[in-house]
Design a protein around this motif. Structure first.
Motif, PDB file in Angstrom:
ATOM      1  N   THR B 166       0.841  -1.197   0.000  1.00  0.00           N
ATOM      2  CA  THR B 166       0.000   0.000   0.000  1.00  0.00           C
ATOM      3  C   THR B 166       0.874   1.244   0.000  1.00  0.00           C
ATOM      4  O   THR B 166       2.055   1.192   0.353  1.00  0.00           O
ATOM      5  CB  THR B 166      -0.885   0.069   1.266  1.00  0.00           C
ATOM      6  N   ALA B 167       0.248   2.347  -0.384  1.00  0.00           N
ATOM      7  CA  ALA B 167       0.957   3.624  -0.373  1.00  0.00           C
ATOM      8  C   ALA B 167       1.348   3.992   1.061  1.00  0.00           C
ATOM      9  O   ALA B 167       2.406   4.582   1.291  1.00  0.00           O
ATOM     10  CB  ALA B 167       0.078   4.711  -0.987  1.00  0.00           C
ATOM     11  N   ASP B 168       0.507   3.607   2.024  1.00  0.00           N
ATOM     12  CA  ASP B 168       0.819   3.887   3.430  1.00  0.00           C
ATOM     13  C   ASP B 168       2.085   3.159   3.872  1.00  0.00           C
ATOM     14  O   ASP B 168       2.887   3.693   4.630  1.00  0.00           O
ATOM     15  CB  ASP B 168      -0.348   3.459   4.335  1.00  0.00           C
ATOM     16  N   GLU B 169       2.226   1.922   3.412  1.00  0.00           N
ATOM     17  CA  GLU B 169       3.449   1.177   3.767  1.00  0.00           C
ATOM     18  C   GLU B 169       4.683   1.856   3.196  1.00  0.00           C
ATOM     19  O   GLU B 169       5.706   1.975   3.862  1.00  0.00           O
ATOM     20  CB  GLU B 169       3.362  -0.274   3.256  1.00  0.00           C
ATOM     21  N   ALA B 170       4.576   2.301   1.953  1.00  0.00           N
ATOM     22  CA  ALA B 170       5.704   2.980   1.318  1.00  0.00           C
ATOM     23  C   ALA B 170       6.049   4.260   2.082  1.00  0.00           C
ATOM     24  O   ALA B 170       7.219   4.584   2.301  1.00  0.00           O
ATOM     25  CB  ALA B 170       5.376   3.287  -0.139  1.00  0.00           C
ATOM     26  N   TYR B 171       5.009   4.952   2.488  1.00  0.00           N
ATOM     27  CA  TYR B 171       5.181   6.195   3.252  1.00  0.00           C
ATOM     28  C   TYR B 171       5.895   5.898   4.577  1.00  0.00           C
ATOM     29  O   TYR B 171       6.855   6.561   4.958  1.00  0.00           O
ATOM     30  CB  TYR B 171       3.810   6.819   3.498  1.00  0.00           C
ATOM     31  N   ALA B 172       5.416   4.856   5.259  1.00  0.00           N
ATOM     32  CA  ALA B 172       5.994   4.492   6.551  1.00  0.00           C
ATOM     33  C   ALA B 172       7.447   4.020   6.375  1.00  0.00           C
ATOM     34  O   ALA B 172       8.324   4.303   7.188  1.00  0.00           O
ATOM     35  CB  ALA B 172       5.163   3.390   7.207  1.00  0.00           C
ATOM     36  N   TYR B 173       7.689   3.310   5.262  1.00  0.00           N
ATOM     37  CA  TYR B 173       9.041   2.819   4.966  1.00  0.00           C
ATOM     38  C   TYR B 173      10.009   3.991   4.813  1.00  0.00           C
ATOM     39  O   TYR B 173      11.086   4.032   5.405  1.00  0.00           O
ATOM     40  CB  TYR B 173       8.980   1.981   3.686  1.00  0.00           C
ATOM     41  N   LEU B 174       9.593   4.970   4.022  1.00  0.00           N
ATOM     42  CA  LEU B 174      10.469   6.120   3.773  1.00  0.00           C
ATOM     43  C   LEU B 174      10.698   6.915   5.055  1.00  0.00           C
ATOM     44  O   LEU B 174      11.806   7.387   5.321  1.00  0.00           O
ATOM     45  CB  LEU B 174       9.841   7.036   2.736  1.00  0.00           C
ATOM     46  N   THR B 175       9.639   7.076   5.843  1.00  0.00           N
ATOM     47  CA  THR B 175       9.752   7.825   7.094  1.00  0.00           C
ATOM     48  C   THR B 175      10.761   7.151   8.019  1.00  0.00           C
ATOM     49  O   THR B 175      11.636   7.804   8.601  1.00  0.00           O
ATOM     50  CB  THR B 175       8.378   7.867   7.799  1.00  0.00           C
ATOM     51  N   SER B 176      10.627   5.841   8.121  1.00  0.00           N
ATOM     52  CA  SER B 176      11.513   5.099   9.013  1.00  0.00           C
ATOM     53  C   SER B 176      12.946   5.097   8.481  1.00  0.00           C
ATOM     54  O   SER B 176      13.905   5.298   9.235  1.00  0.00           O
ATOM     55  CB  SER B 176      10.994   3.663   9.150  1.00  0.00           C
ATOM     56  N   LEU B 177      13.084   4.901   7.183  1.00  0.00           N
ATOM     57  CA  LEU B 177      14.416   4.875   6.570  1.00  0.00           C
ATOM     58  C   LEU B 177      15.107   6.221   6.758  1.00  0.00           C
ATOM     59  O   LEU B 177      16.287   6.300   7.114  1.00  0.00           O
ATOM     60  CB  LEU B 177      14.274   4.548   5.076  1.00  0.00           C
ATOM     61  N   ARG B 178      14.356   7.274   6.535  1.00  0.00           N
ATOM     62  CA  ARG B 178      14.917   8.615   6.676  1.00  0.00           C
ATOM     63  C   ARG B 178      15.375   8.841   8.120  1.00  0.00           C
ATOM     64  O   ARG B 178      16.472   9.340   8.365  1.00  0.00           O
ATOM     65  CB  ARG B 178      13.897   9.675   6.266  1.00  0.00           C
ATOM     66  N   ALA B 179      14.530   8.451   9.070  1.00  0.00           N
ATOM     67  CA  ALA B 179      14.894   8.645  10.473  1.00  0.00           C
ATOM     68  C   ALA B 179      16.166   7.861  10.807  1.00  0.00           C
ATOM     69  O   ALA B 179      17.043   8.343  11.517  1.00  0.00           O
ATOM     70  CB  ALA B 179      13.746   8.193  11.369  1.00  0.00           C
ATOM     71  N   THR B 180      16.257   6.659  10.254  1.00  0.00           N
ATOM     72  CA  THR B 180      17.440   5.834  10.510  1.00  0.00           C
ATOM     73  C   THR B 180      18.695   6.514   9.983  1.00  0.00           C
ATOM     74  O   THR B 180      19.734   6.551  10.655  1.00  0.00           O
ATOM     75  CB  THR B 180      17.254   4.454   9.844  1.00  0.00           C
ATOM     76  N   MET B 181      18.611   7.057   8.765  1.00  0.00           N
ATOM     77  CA  MET B 181      19.766   7.722   8.158  1.00  0.00           C
ATOM     78  C   MET B 181      20.170   8.971   8.952  1.00  0.00           C
ATOM     79  O   MET B 181      21.341   9.249   9.147  1.00  0.00           O
ATOM     80  CB  MET B 181      19.445   8.128   6.711  1.00  0.00           C
ATOM     81  N   ILE B 182      19.162   9.699   9.401  1.00  0.00           N
ATOM     82  CA  ILE B 182      19.453  10.910  10.178  1.00  0.00           C
ATOM     83  C   ILE B 182      20.045  10.506  11.526  1.00  0.00           C
ATOM     84  O   ILE B 182      21.033  11.078  11.982  1.00  0.00           O
ATOM     85  CB  ILE B 182      18.180  11.770  10.338  1.00  0.00           C
ATOM     86  N   TYR B 183      19.444   9.485  12.136  1.00  0.00           N
ATOM     87  CA  TYR B 183      19.952   8.991  13.420  1.00  0.00           C
ATOM     88  C   TYR B 183      21.412   8.582  13.326  1.00  0.00           C
ATOM     89  O   TYR B 183      22.214   8.874  14.207  1.00  0.00           O
ATOM     90  CB  TYR B 183      19.129   7.762  13.853  1.00  0.00           C
ATOM     91  N   GLY B 184      21.752   7.882  12.247  1.00  0.00           N
ATOM     92  CA  GLY B 184      23.115   7.385  12.087  1.00  0.00           C
ATOM     93  C   GLY B 184      24.095   8.466  11.682  1.00  0.00           C
ATOM     94  O   GLY B 184      25.290   8.206  11.541  1.00  0.00           O
ATOM     95  N   GLY B 185      23.593   9.683  11.443  1.00  0.00           N
ATOM     96  CA  GLY B 185      24.483  10.762  11.008  1.00  0.00           C
ATOM     97  C   GLY B 185      24.972  10.519   9.588  1.00  0.00           C
ATOM     98  O   GLY B 185      25.982  11.058   9.153  1.00  0.00           O
TER      99      GLY B 185
END
Lengths: 487, 485
Positions: B166-185
């Motif tokens: 679903t589009a919601d899953e894709a949205y959640a995936y990107l949100t989580s991935l982005r947070a992970t990348m920001i978290y990791g610096g």
């Protein structure tokens, strides 16, 4: 000093400079005058900058006067093949594609020569993008062999060998991808050294085939070659393939490295197609070593027959990608009147590249194509490993190998119109590049018609000291390097 | 017929390094065109690439954060194609041996309500590889101009399995991935600056079918919302097409987020033959265990893990954890505050941060780093309230003053006379009696069982006490008196 300053080796000139019997400006003027006198017949240079060279020479004299000489190369005019970047000088690769290109930066070797005080003199003609064995593929016209101006000087570094043989430089640099230093050195009667892959930085060398290209010196004597090699060798962090290794004093090592050596004669290199006069001259060189107490052994390099095929797959594949940057967008030749960007690529490259370059780009593009990669490129890489293994196996038995450099002496300009006939000129030199080994071509006589002959000595990786010593032993017992063409 | 969508995302993330991927020239955004260049970036004759180890560190770290297997050797390939944004006309990339294999991204789907946690899933990754970014083309009337500032910026390509529906899953995936990348610096992931870019591969199939349908690649999804909207639109387009008896062709489509429409860019027949081969200018780099161990030690706790820990360790409700954990700085700020406030006061601290501090930052256009309110301030405030030294209404005033001046809360409470007065029960009882007498209607309503009516009585008491009465005591006294009469 003799009146023919321009024919003196670096060792003699450095001594004269040190003893203040000669100035760098005088030497440079002599080389400039000689260049002007011979260029109409030789055409070894694509361009030269007298004012710049004289300014460098004057700076060298000032250093020496102040007691700050930088060593044996300080004040020595050295000319570079036009594929090696020199800041604010043209860098054309003898191609229409780069006819108006001026390099904004120095190559790694150029920096090193400047640090050694050398007077950088002129941009030397070559086959376009170093692709060829005769210097006939230059977009700016061929170079002539000083020993017979109706003949080729070899290639692709033909300008480098011809300028040196003609006395238009005291030493030169070339690049060697499949024999492009050694073969022209043999054809022009000078010493040419292709170092171990990774010994000399490729930063600032226009890439033909990245995994094979190596810069090396042309010199009048083996000792001169050792001096220049010592100046240009060494790790450069800007070239990831440059090797971190201690650089010995190659010149000093000549005195300590005295043999006798075990020398291998690869039987595959004395087969069909070798000119009998060359075979005889090389056999005499082998006999010399034997007489000196060296052990001579026949060895086999069983995959030699695949060298040419392997080379033309790997070299062209890499070239097809390396030359993609010449597209008329950022610099270089740009065709007028293109309809769109694709048309701009087509037309600029169609106009900017010569036939041989196009042939190799097409070949290389083909062998990398989807569906052909495994059959050509991947297979060639595997064969390359076998070829290298052949050499390493031979080196378990011997210190170095002796072969002819070229199967034929200098041929007539225009004589070899068939590309395949030209490719065969490199059969004795190509294996060395595929294996990444050092090899030197040393003059070993003349044909009856007075054309120079070279013998190739192939050494072990990073054992240039030993290779130079072996070559030097032969050279010292012969007088070939004191002979000069009549121009 | 019911259809199910299958979605895979290819996400490009620029790695935040000082210099570019293969040369020392600075990487950056917003500079004058063609100023972040050198012979390597411009692919001048003779220039050679040299790998930036910091970029390799970053992608290995990303791989470790996402649970990928890290390849023992980092190998480089050339991807050959002609385009003016690519100065060498080949891109240095990784073809058959990506540095990271496998791994997954944990996502949370929207809950039934904002304050309820949604379902969690792990979206498996195919691979992550490292490459160099290309330049930027600016098309003008009759000319196209190229800016090579971006060219050569280290770029990760993160490829998911076709595992979202679903589009919601894709949205959640990107949100989580982005947070992970920001978290990791690893990246700032600012989509407006092109630091995170997303292409989606979308196909549909009848529910129950296991074979994948013909996929369409959707490009130019310039924001996370556009990713969701674009995917939703494409799923609808494909289902509509199938229902009308059409066929889906394999193609690349360009999504326009402004109009909510897409159009075909190219079909599969026009696909490139990239003629990949190992880059002879770059030596493979061995990635050994000590190297990985060093980076593993630098890996931060990921948001969802932190969220579970916050709930357990600090007894925080979802409404707080779901706000606190997504910004690493905010989460750290909270933890520092909770430590300073002491046991049992974490939730109060969390409330102050989530409800008051964040509103204050937005209103004053500040960040956590630039705000005068430090964790010690909030911890101090929490302690004052818990100790009954000041009351909640007064505390709100203290907070505003804290944010304005940076003074400590007890200093402010003292200065503004907001500390609770020592309680004189007689006086308080009189005020309560007065309030009951003066508000007979409310008193009667309370006695009749209308619980809320008591609040109408508290107002006059607090007013009489000038705000310094202990609300708990006021409440108790009123109830006692109302029960008596």
């Amino acid at each position: 000093m003799s009146s023919e300053l321009f024919y003196q080796p670096i060792t003699a000139l450095a001594a004269a400079l040190a003893e203040k019997k000669l100035t760098a400006v005088e030497l440079t003027q002599a080389v400039i005058a000689r260049t002007k006198a011979t260029e109409p017949r030789i055409h070894a240079f694509n361009s030269h900058d007298e004012a710049d060279a004289l300014a460098q020479a004057a700076a060298s004299d000032a250093r020496r006067a102040a007691g700050q000489s930088l060593g044996a190369l300080d004040g020595i005019p050295i000319a570079l093949k036009d594929v090696i970047a020199v800041r604010n000088q043209p860098l054309t690769a003898s191609s229409k594609m780069l006819a108006n290109f001026v390099s904004p930066y120095d190559a790694g070797v150029t920096e090193k020569l400047r640090k050694a005080g050398a007077v950088l003199w002129g941009r030397l003609n070559c086959d376009e993008f170093a692709m060829g064995s005769s210097t006939e593929n230059s977009a700016f016209g061929p170079t002539s062999n000083p020993w017979d101006t109706t003949r080729v000087p070899g290639g692709s570094s033909g300008g480098s060998s011809a300028a040196l043989a003609a006395g238009s430089a005291i030493a030169t640099l070339g690049s060697d991808t499949g024999g492009s230093i050694r073969q022209p050195a043999a054809l022009c009667g000078v010493v040419g050294l292709k170092p171990t892959y990774g010994l000399v930085s490729r930063y600032g060398l226009i890439a033909f085939a990245s995994s094979l290209d190596q810069i090396g010196p042309f010199a009048r004597t083996v000792e001169d070659a050792a001096i220049v090699l010592g100046a240009i060798a060494g790790h450069d962090e800007r070239d990831s393939t440059s090797f971190k290794t201690e650089i010995p004093d190659y010149r000093a090592a000549l005195a300590t490295n005295r043999g006798p050596w075990k020398l291998g004669i690869p039987k595959e290199y004395f087969a069909e197609g070798l000119d009998p006069e060359i075979a005889q001259a090389v056999e005499q060189a082998i006999a010399f070593y034997k007489a000196q107490g060296c052990e001579i052994r026949e060895v086999s390099l069983p995959h030699t027959q695949y060298c040419l095929d392997t080379y033309y797959v790997i070299a062209t594949a890499e070239a097809s990608s390396n030359l993609a940057r010449y597209d008329g967008i950022r610099y270089g030749h740009r065709a007028a009147g293109a309809k769109d960007v694709v048309d701009l690529y087509y037309q600029s490259r169609a106009e900017g590249f010569g036939a041989e370059v196009k042939r190799r780009i097409i070949l290389g593009t083909y062998v990398l194509s989807s569906g052909y990669y495994d059959a050509y490129y991947l297979r060639a890489q595997k064969v390359r490993t076998l070829i290298r293994q052949d050499f390493l196996n031979a080196f378990k038995e011997v210190d170095a190998l002796i072969t002819p450099t070229s199967p034929v002496p200098a041929f007539k300009l225009g004589e070899k119109a068939d590309p395949l006939a030209l490719y065969l000129c490199d059969i004795y030199t190509i294996g060395v590049n595929l294996a990444g080994l050092p090899a030197i071509s040393v003059p070993c006589g003349f044909t009856k018609s007075g054309l120079p002959i070279g013998t190739q000595i192939i050494g072990q990786p990073f054992r240039e000291s030993s290779l130079l010593a072996i070559a030097r032993a032969y050279e010292q017992a012969h007088s070939w390097s004191t002979k000069h063409p009549i121009l | 017929m019911n259809y199910e969508a299958v979605i895979g995302l290819e996400v490009h993330v620029q790695i935040k390094t000082q210099s570019k991927m293969f040369t020392r020239v600075a990487a950056g955004y917003g500079h004058e065109p063609n100023t972040l260049t050198d012979p390597v970036v411009l692919a001048l004759p003779g220039a050679l690439p040299v790998m930036n180890h910091a970029a390799l560190d970053a992608i290995i770290k990303a791989g470790l954060l996402l649970g990928c297997e890290i390849a023992p050797v980092c190998k480089w390939d050339r991807k050959n194609y002609f385009y003016p944004d690519s100065p060498k006309n080949y891109q240095i990339s990784q073809y058959d041996q990506p540095i990271c294999l496998g791994g997954s991204v944990e996502i949370e789907l929207p809950g039934a309500a904002r304050n309820l946690m949604g379902e969690h899933k792990n979206i498996p990754l195919t691979r992550i590889h490292l490459e160099e970014d290309v330049g930027k083309l600016n098309h003008e009337d009759h000319d196209s101009l190229v800016d090579y500032n971006r060219a050569g910026t280290p770029l990760m390509e993160i490829v998911s399995d076709p595992a979202m529906h679903t589009a919601d899953e894709a949205y959640a995936y990107l949100t989580s991935l982005r947070a992970t990348m920001i978290y990791g610096g690893i990246s700032d992931c600012d989509m407006e600056k092109g630091q995170l870019r997303c292409d989606a591969n979308i196909s549909i199939r009848p529910v129950g079918e296991t074979k994948l349908g013909t996929k369409v690649e959707l490009k130019n999804l310039n924001s996370i919302s556009f990713v969701r909207d674009g995917i939703a639109h494409e799923i609808k387009r494909q289902i509509g097409l199938m229902e009308r008896g059409g066929t889906i062709v394999q193609e690349t489509r360009d999504y326009d987020g402004q109009t909510g429409t897409s159009q075909s860019l190219r079909s599969k027949e026009m696909a490139h033959d990239y003629r990949y081969f190992p880059d002879p200018d770059l030596m493979p780099v061995r990635v050994d265990e000590p190297w990985k161990a060093r980076l593993r030690a630098e890996c931060p706790e990921l948001p969802f893990v932190k969220q579970r820990r916050f709930a357990e360790q600090y007894q925080l409700p979802y409404t707080l954890t779901s706000v606190l954990v997504w910004d690493r700085e905010l989460a750290d700020y909270f933890e520092e505050t909770a430590q300073l406030a002491g046991p049992g006061k974490a939730q109060a601290a969390g409330n102050w941060i989530v409800n008051d501090l964040l509103r204050e930052l937005t209103a004053a256009n500040l960040t956590l780093a630039t705000s005068r309110v430090r964790p010690a301030h909030i911890a101090g405030l929490v302690k004052l309230v818990e100790a009954g030294t000041i009351f909640t209404n007064a505390a709100k005033e203290v907070f505003i003053e804290m944010a304005a001046t940076g003074d400590q809360p007890d200093v402010i409470a003292e200065r503004k006379g907001l500390k609770a007065a020592p309680t004189d029960t007689n006086e308080l009882e009189q005020w309560c009696r007065d309030a009951i007498a003066g508000n007979a209607k409310s008193a009667a309503e309370f006695r009749a069982g209308k619980e809320g009516a008591i609040n109408a009585l508290k107002g006059p008491v607090m007013k009489a006490a000038k705000g310094k009465a202990n609300p708990k005591l006021v409440d108790e006294t009123l109830r006692r008196l109302l029960a008596e009469a």
